[in-house]
Design a protein around this motif. Structure first.
Motif, PDB file in Angstrom:
ATOM      1  N   GLU A  77       0.824  -1.211   0.000  1.00 15.80           N
ATOM      2  CA  GLU A  77       0.000   0.000   0.000  1.00 15.80           C
ATOM      3  C   GLU A  77       0.858   1.261   0.000  1.00 15.80           C
ATOM      4  OE1 GLU A  77      -2.619  -0.624   3.340  1.00 15.80           O
ATOM      5  OE2 GLU A  77      -4.079  -1.697   2.086  1.00 15.80           O
ATOM      6  N   ASP A  78       1.959   1.260   0.744  1.00 15.79           N
ATOM      7  CA  ASP A  78       2.869   2.418   0.749  1.00 15.79           C
ATOM      8  C   ASP A  78       3.401   2.718  -0.649  1.00 15.79           C
ATOM      9  OD1 ASP A  78       2.532   2.754   3.472  1.00 15.79           O
ATOM     10  OD2 ASP A  78       4.479   1.889   4.017  1.00 15.79           O
ATOM     11  N   LEU A  79       3.599   1.663  -1.435  1.00  7.81           N
ATOM     12  CA  LEU A  79       4.106   1.833  -2.797  1.00  7.81           C
ATOM     13  C   LEU A  79       2.990   2.094  -3.809  1.00  7.81           C
ATOM     14  CD1 LEU A  79       6.770  -1.010  -2.821  1.00  7.81           C
ATOM     15  CD2 LEU A  79       7.201   1.459  -2.733  1.00  7.81           C
ATOM     16  N   GLY A  80       1.743   2.062  -3.357  1.00  9.05           N
ATOM     17  CA  GLY A  80       0.613   2.302  -4.242  1.00  9.05           C
ATOM     18  C   GLY A  80       0.362   1.157  -5.220  1.00  9.05           C
ATOM     19  N   ILE A  81       0.713  -0.043  -4.812  1.00  5.46           N
ATOM     20  CA  ILE A  81       0.521  -1.217  -5.662  1.00  5.46           C
ATOM     21  C   ILE A  81      -0.715  -1.970  -5.175  1.00  5.46           C
ATOM     22  CG2 ILE A  81       1.506  -3.421  -6.425  1.00  5.46           C
ATOM     23  CD1 ILE A  81       4.279  -2.214  -5.943  1.00  5.46           C
ATOM     24  N   SER A  82      -1.665  -2.201  -6.064  1.00  4.70           N
ATOM     25  CA  SER A  82      -2.866  -2.954  -5.696  1.00  4.70           C
ATOM     26  C   SER A  82      -2.545  -4.439  -5.609  1.00  4.70           C
ATOM     27  CB  SER A  82      -3.966  -2.733  -6.733  1.00  4.70           C
ATOM     28  OG  SER A  82      -3.600  -3.337  -7.971  1.00  4.70           O
ATOM     29  N   GLN A  83      -3.423  -5.174  -4.947  1.00  2.00           N
ATOM     30  CA  GLN A  83      -3.265  -6.630  -4.906  1.00  2.00           C
ATOM     31  C   GLN A  83      -3.273  -7.195  -6.325  1.00  2.00           C
ATOM     32  OE1 GLN A  83      -6.376  -8.273  -2.426  1.00  2.00           O
ATOM     33  NE2 GLN A  83      -5.095  -8.178  -0.599  1.00  2.00           N
ATOM     34  N   ASP A  84      -4.154  -6.672  -7.152  1.00  7.41           N
ATOM     35  CA  ASP A  84      -4.263  -7.146  -8.531  1.00  7.41           C
ATOM     36  C   ASP A  84      -2.965  -6.916  -9.306  1.00  7.41           C
ATOM     37  OD1 ASP A  84      -5.905  -8.258 -10.702  1.00  7.41           O
ATOM     38  OD2 ASP A  84      -5.688  -6.246 -11.572  1.00  7.41           O
ATOM     39  N   LYS A  85      -2.387  -5.723  -9.158  1.00 14.28           N
ATOM     40  CA  LYS A  85      -1.144  -5.422  -9.872  1.00 14.28           C
ATOM     41  C   LYS A  85       0.000  -6.300  -9.377  1.00 14.28           C
ATOM     42  CE  LYS A  85       2.012  -1.787 -11.243  1.00 14.28           C
ATOM     43  NZ  LYS A  85       2.308  -0.355 -11.257  1.00 14.28           N
ATOM     44  N   LEU A  86       0.110  -6.469  -8.063  1.00 10.05           N
ATOM     45  CA  LEU A  86       1.166  -7.321  -7.515  1.00 10.05           C
ATOM     46  C   LEU A  86       0.993  -8.755  -8.007  1.00 10.05           C
ATOM     47  CD1 LEU A  86       3.648  -7.663  -5.717  1.00 10.05           C
ATOM     48  CD2 LEU A  86       2.092  -7.975  -3.765  1.00 10.05           C
ATOM     49  N   ALA A  87      -0.238  -9.220  -8.032  1.00 15.93           N
ATOM     50  CA  ALA A  87      -0.515 -10.575  -8.523  1.00 15.93           C
ATOM     51  C   ALA A  87      -0.071 -10.726  -9.979  1.00 15.93           C
ATOM     52  CB  ALA A  87      -2.008 -10.886  -8.385  1.00 15.93           C
ATOM     53  N   ARG A  88      -0.374  -9.742 -10.803  1.00 13.13           N
ATOM     54  CA  ARG A  88       0.037  -9.801 -12.205  1.00 13.13           C
ATOM     55  C   ARG A  88       1.557  -9.786 -12.342  1.00 13.13           C
ATOM     56  NH1 ARG A  88      -1.868  -5.117 -14.443  1.00 13.13           N
ATOM     57  NH2 ARG A  88      -3.112  -4.526 -12.663  1.00 13.13           N
ATOM     58  N   MET A  89       2.225  -9.005 -11.513  1.00 15.99           N
ATOM     59  CA  MET A  89       3.685  -8.929 -11.563  1.00 15.99           C
ATOM     60  C   MET A  89       4.333 -10.260 -11.171  1.00 15.99           C
ATOM     61  SD  MET A  89       4.080  -5.154  -9.869  1.00 15.99           S
ATOM     62  CE  MET A  89       5.755  -4.740 -10.292  1.00 15.99           C
ATOM     63  N   LEU A  90       3.685 -10.988 -10.264  1.00 17.36           N
ATOM     64  CA  LEU A  90       4.226 -12.258  -9.781  1.00 17.36           C
ATOM     65  C   LEU A  90       3.639 -13.472 -10.509  1.00 17.36           C
ATOM     66  CD1 LEU A  90       4.186 -11.510  -5.950  1.00 17.36           C
ATOM     67  CD2 LEU A  90       6.205 -11.705  -7.424  1.00 17.36           C
ATOM     68  N   LEU A  91       2.713 -13.199 -11.432  1.00 12.15           N
ATOM     69  CA  LEU A  91       2.042 -14.268 -12.188  1.00 12.15           C
ATOM     70  C   LEU A  91       1.294 -15.238 -11.277  1.00 12.15           C
ATOM     71  CD1 LEU A  91       4.873 -15.005 -14.779  1.00 12.15           C
ATOM     72  CD2 LEU A  91       2.914 -13.457 -15.051  1.00 12.15           C
ATOM     73  N   VAL A  92       0.588 -14.661 -10.296  1.00  9.93           N
ATOM     74  CA  VAL A  92      -0.283 -15.435  -9.412  1.00  9.93           C
ATOM     75  C   VAL A  92      -1.652 -14.763  -9.409  1.00  9.93           C
ATOM     76  CG1 VAL A  92       1.627 -16.222  -7.939  1.00  9.93           C
ATOM     77  CG2 VAL A  92       0.359 -14.152  -7.315  1.00  9.93           C
ATOM     78  N   SER A  93      -2.621 -15.385  -8.769  1.00  9.11           N
ATOM     79  CA  SER A  93      -3.952 -14.778  -8.700  1.00  9.11           C
ATOM     80  C   SER A  93      -4.017 -13.749  -7.566  1.00  9.11           C
ATOM     81  CB  SER A  93      -5.012 -15.854  -8.489  1.00  9.11           C
ATOM     82  OG  SER A  93      -4.911 -16.395  -7.193  1.00  9.11           O
ATOM     83  N   LYS A  94      -4.978 -12.849  -7.702  1.00  6.69           N
ATOM     84  CA  LYS A  94      -5.195 -11.836  -6.664  1.00  6.69           C
ATOM     85  C   LYS A  94      -5.553 -12.506  -5.334  1.00  6.69           C
ATOM     86  CE  LYS A  94      -8.254  -8.039  -5.493  1.00  6.69           C
ATOM     87  NZ  LYS A  94      -9.416  -7.254  -5.877  1.00  6.69           N
ATOM     88  N   SER A  95      -6.279 -13.626  -5.403  1.00  2.04           N
ATOM     89  CA  SER A  95      -6.666 -14.313  -4.171  1.00  2.04           C
ATOM     90  C   SER A  95      -5.448 -14.870  -3.422  1.00  2.04           C
ATOM     91  CB  SER A  95      -7.676 -15.427  -4.452  1.00  2.04           C
ATOM     92  OG  SER A  95      -7.108 -16.447  -5.237  1.00  2.04           O
ATOM     93  N   ILE A  96      -4.393 -15.194  -4.151  1.00  2.92           N
ATOM     94  CA  ILE A  96      -3.150 -15.648  -3.507  1.00  2.92           C
ATOM     95  C   ILE A  96      -2.570 -14.517  -2.668  1.00  2.92           C
ATOM     96  CG2 ILE A  96      -0.742 -16.308  -3.949  1.00  2.92           C
ATOM     97  CD1 ILE A  96      -2.575 -18.631  -4.455  1.00  2.92           C
ATOM     98  N   ILE A  97      -2.515 -13.314  -3.239  1.00  2.63           N
ATOM     99  CA  ILE A  97      -1.996 -12.148  -2.506  1.00  2.63           C
ATOM    100  C   ILE A  97      -2.840 -11.915  -1.260  1.00  2.63           C
ATOM    101  CG2 ILE A  97      -1.446  -9.686  -2.608  1.00  2.63           C
ATOM    102  CD1 ILE A  97       0.256 -11.444  -4.530  1.00  2.63           C
ATOM    103  N   SER A  98      -4.147 -12.008  -1.401  1.00  2.00           N
ATOM    104  CA  SER A  98      -5.047 -11.822  -0.268  1.00  2.00           C
ATOM    105  C   SER A  98      -4.788 -12.856   0.822  1.00  2.00           C
ATOM    106  CB  SER A  98      -6.499 -11.917  -0.739  1.00  2.00           C
ATOM    107  OG  SER A  98      -7.377 -11.801   0.350  1.00  2.00           O
ATOM    108  N   ARG A  99      -4.577 -14.107   0.437  1.00  2.00           N
ATOM    109  CA  ARG A  99      -4.298 -15.160   1.420  1.00  2.00           C
ATOM    110  C   ARG A  99      -2.985 -14.904   2.151  1.00  2.00           C
ATOM    111  NH1 ARG A  99      -5.256 -20.356  -2.063  1.00  2.00           N
ATOM    112  NH2 ARG A  99      -6.345 -19.091  -3.564  1.00  2.00           N
ATOM    113  N   TRP A 100      -1.982 -14.394   1.433  1.00  2.00           N
ATOM    114  CA  TRP A 100      -0.715 -14.059   2.096  1.00  2.00           C
ATOM    115  C   TRP A 100      -0.941 -12.967   3.123  1.00  2.00           C
ATOM    116  CZ3 TRP A 100       2.661 -13.210  -2.891  1.00  2.00           C
ATOM    117  CH2 TRP A 100       2.863 -14.439  -3.526  1.00  2.00           C
ATOM    118  N   GLU A 101      -1.668 -11.924   2.719  1.00  2.00           N
ATOM    119  CA  GLU A 101      -1.879 -10.779   3.595  1.00  2.00           C
ATOM    120  C   GLU A 101      -2.753 -11.127   4.796  1.00  2.00           C
ATOM    121  OE1 GLU A 101      -3.209  -7.474   1.205  1.00  2.00           O
ATOM    122  OE2 GLU A 101      -1.221  -7.234   0.296  1.00  2.00           O
ATOM    123  N   ASN A 102      -3.639 -12.094   4.634  1.00  2.00           N
ATOM    124  CA  ASN A 102      -4.512 -12.507   5.741  1.00  2.00           C
ATOM    125  C   ASN A 102      -3.908 -13.616   6.596  1.00  2.00           C
ATOM    126  OD1 ASN A 102      -6.696 -10.728   5.258  1.00  2.00           O
ATOM    127  ND2 ASN A 102      -7.246 -11.949   3.485  1.00  2.00           N
ATOM    128  N   GLY A 103      -2.696 -14.032   6.272  1.00  2.00           N
ATOM    129  CA  GLY A 103      -2.008 -15.034   7.069  1.00  2.00           C
ATOM    130  C   GLY A 103      -2.489 -16.457   6.855  1.00  2.00           C
TER     131      GLY A 103
END
Length: 87
Positions: free
Chosen positions: A14-40
């Motif tokens: 969030e500090d870098l202004g990167i959305s979950q969707d954008k980070l997911a695309r950069m890492l070639l994973v789904s947005k739900s994966i990013i959400s699962r990481w952030e939710n522990g």
């Protein structure tokens, strides 16, 4: 178990202004994966830690030291060493 990794990941993203969707695309994973990481709920595969750290310009050990095994910590220390050497 504390969610140190997820909390730090979300804050940094969030500090870098990167959305979950954008980070997911950069890492070639789904947005739900990013959400699962952030939710522990899950942790990234080690193969994703180096690109994740490069995208967020951070060191992996800052995210994980409170919640990882010694073998994983050793792997992360290697990644950090490689990042410091710019390999």
């Amino acid at each position: 178990m504390d969610n140190v990794f997820g909390t730090k990941l979300k804050e940094t993203r969030e500090d870098l202004g990167i959305s979950q969707d954008k980070l997911a695309r950069m890492l070639l994973v789904s947005k739900s994966i990013i959400s699962r990481w952030e939710n522990g709920k899950t942790m990234p595969d080690l193969s994703l830690m180096k690109p994740l750290c490069e995208i967020l310009d951070v060191f992996a050990i800052l995210y994980c030291e409170a919640s990882i095994s010694s073998s994983v910590k050793y792997s992360l220390e290697i990644i950090i060493f490689l990042k410091l050497l710019d390999i």
